[in-house]
Design a protein around this motif. Structure first.
Motif, short mmCIF file in Angstrom:
data_model
loop_
_atom_site.label_atom_id
_atom_site.label_comp_id
_atom_site.label_asym_id
_atom_site.label_seq_id
_atom_site.Cartn_x
_atom_site.Cartn_y
_atom_site.Cartn_z
N HIS A 13 -5.47 24.88 47.65
CA HIS A 13 -4.81 23.51 47.85
C HIS A 13 -5.70 22.42 49.00
O HIS A 13 -5.24 21.32 47.95
CB HIS A 13 -4.08 24.14 49.56
CG HIS A 13 -3.06 22.63 49.76
ND1 HIS A 13 -2.61 22.27 49.50
CD2 HIS A 13 -3.95 21.82 51.31
CE1 HIS A 13 -2.13 21.64 49.92
NE2 HIS A 13 -2.68 21.01 51.14
N ASN A 14 -7.17 23.16 49.07
CA ASN A 14 -7.92 22.41 49.87
C ASN A 14 -8.78 21.19 48.61
O ASN A 14 -9.99 20.95 48.78
CB ASN A 14 -8.69 22.29 51.03
CG ASN A 14 -9.18 23.14 51.31
OD1 ASN A 14 -9.86 24.37 50.28
ND2 ASN A 14 -9.68 23.49 52.38
N GLY A 16 -11.42 20.26 45.39
CA GLY A 16 -11.12 18.98 45.31
C GLY A 16 -11.28 18.35 44.19
O GLY A 16 -12.27 18.86 43.13
N ARG A 31 -13.16 21.00 38.45
CA ARG A 31 -12.73 20.49 39.17
C ARG A 31 -11.81 19.47 38.45
O ARG A 31 -10.70 19.29 38.84
CB ARG A 31 -13.88 19.26 40.04
CG ARG A 31 -13.83 20.09 41.54
CD ARG A 31 -15.33 19.35 42.21
NE ARG A 31 -15.74 19.84 43.38
CZ ARG A 31 -15.25 20.25 43.93
NH1 ARG A 31 -14.20 20.61 44.29
NH2 ARG A 31 -16.38 21.35 45.01
N TYR A 35 -7.43 19.97 37.56
CA TYR A 35 -6.77 18.31 37.35
C TYR A 35 -6.72 18.23 36.81
O TYR A 35 -4.84 17.88 36.05
CB TYR A 35 -8.01 17.10 37.73
CG TYR A 35 -6.75 15.76 37.37
CD1 TYR A 35 -6.70 14.99 38.82
CD2 TYR A 35 -6.94 14.99 36.30
CE1 TYR A 35 -5.74 13.56 38.14
CE2 TYR A 35 -6.50 13.82 36.69
CZ TYR A 35 -5.47 13.02 37.52
OH TYR A 35 -5.00 12.58 37.55
N ASN A 42 3.42 18.48 42.29
CA ASN A 42 2.72 17.76 42.78
C ASN A 42 2.08 16.79 43.80
O ASN A 42 1.84 15.61 42.91
CB ASN A 42 1.13 18.39 42.83
CG ASN A 42 1.10 20.05 43.05
OD1 ASN A 42 2.36 20.68 43.12
ND2 ASN A 42 0.30 20.84 43.15
N PHE A 44 1.34 14.84 45.86
CA PHE A 44 -0.16 14.04 46.37
C PHE A 44 -1.47 15.65 45.96
O PHE A 44 -1.01 16.58 46.29
CB PHE A 44 -0.25 14.09 48.05
CG PHE A 44 0.32 13.31 48.40
CD1 PHE A 44 -0.04 12.03 48.40
CD2 PHE A 44 2.23 13.41 48.74
CE1 PHE A 44 1.40 10.12 48.81
CE2 PHE A 44 2.04 12.44 49.62
CZ PHE A 44 2.03 11.22 49.66
N LEU A 45 -2.32 14.70 45.54
CA LEU A 45 -3.62 15.85 45.56
C LEU A 45 -4.84 15.56 46.40
O LEU A 45 -4.80 14.09 46.39
CB LEU A 45 -3.82 15.90 44.46
CG LEU A 45 -2.85 16.05 43.32
CD1 LEU A 45 -3.60 15.88 41.27
CD2 LEU A 45 -2.37 17.71 42.56
N TYR A 46 -5.27 16.19 46.74
CA TYR A 46 -7.01 16.16 47.04
C TYR A 46 -7.66 16.18 45.96
O TYR A 46 -8.85 17.19 45.47
CB TYR A 46 -7.04 17.67 47.51
CG TYR A 46 -9.20 18.09 48.66
CD1 TYR A 46 -7.91 17.05 49.71
CD2 TYR A 46 -9.28 18.45 48.37
CE1 TYR A 46 -9.35 16.55 50.29
CE2 TYR A 46 -10.41 18.33 49.32
CZ TYR A 46 -10.42 17.22 50.17
OH TYR A 46 -11.97 17.68 50.80
N ASN A 49 -12.95 10.41 44.84
CA ASN A 49 -13.07 9.48 44.65
C ASN A 49 -13.30 9.05 43.47
O ASN A 49 -15.00 8.96 43.20
CB ASN A 49 -13.83 8.26 45.09
CG ASN A 49 -13.38 7.39 45.51
OD1 ASN A 49 -13.44 6.59 44.72
ND2 ASN A 49 -13.62 6.15 46.91
#
Length: 62
Positions: A13-14, A16, A31, A35, A42, A44-46, A49
């Motif tokens: 879940h966390n 990135g 990562r 994505y 879903n 909101f995603l972690y 930036n």
């Protein structure tokens, strides 16, 4: 040989994710791959930036 599929439910879940398109590692970066498989339900995603990643000038440490 059997092609493996990506199971997004196994992504922590966390974990990135990376949403940038300008990184030279997009084809092999877990990562970024995670994505691309993130389901649309879903909201909101972690996510790392993208501005921070772009400022590394191709030398991403993640």
């Amino acid at each position: 040989m059997k092609e493996e599929t990506f199971d997004y439910s196994k992504v922590p879940h966390n974990f990135g994710l990376c949403a940038t398109d300008t990184c030279p590692y997009t084809d092999t970066c877990l990562r970024r791959i995670a994505y691309t498989y993130a389901p649309s339900n879903n909201i909101f995603l972690y996510v790392l930036n993208p501005k921070a990643i772009e400022s590394t000038a191709g030398k991403c440490k993640y």
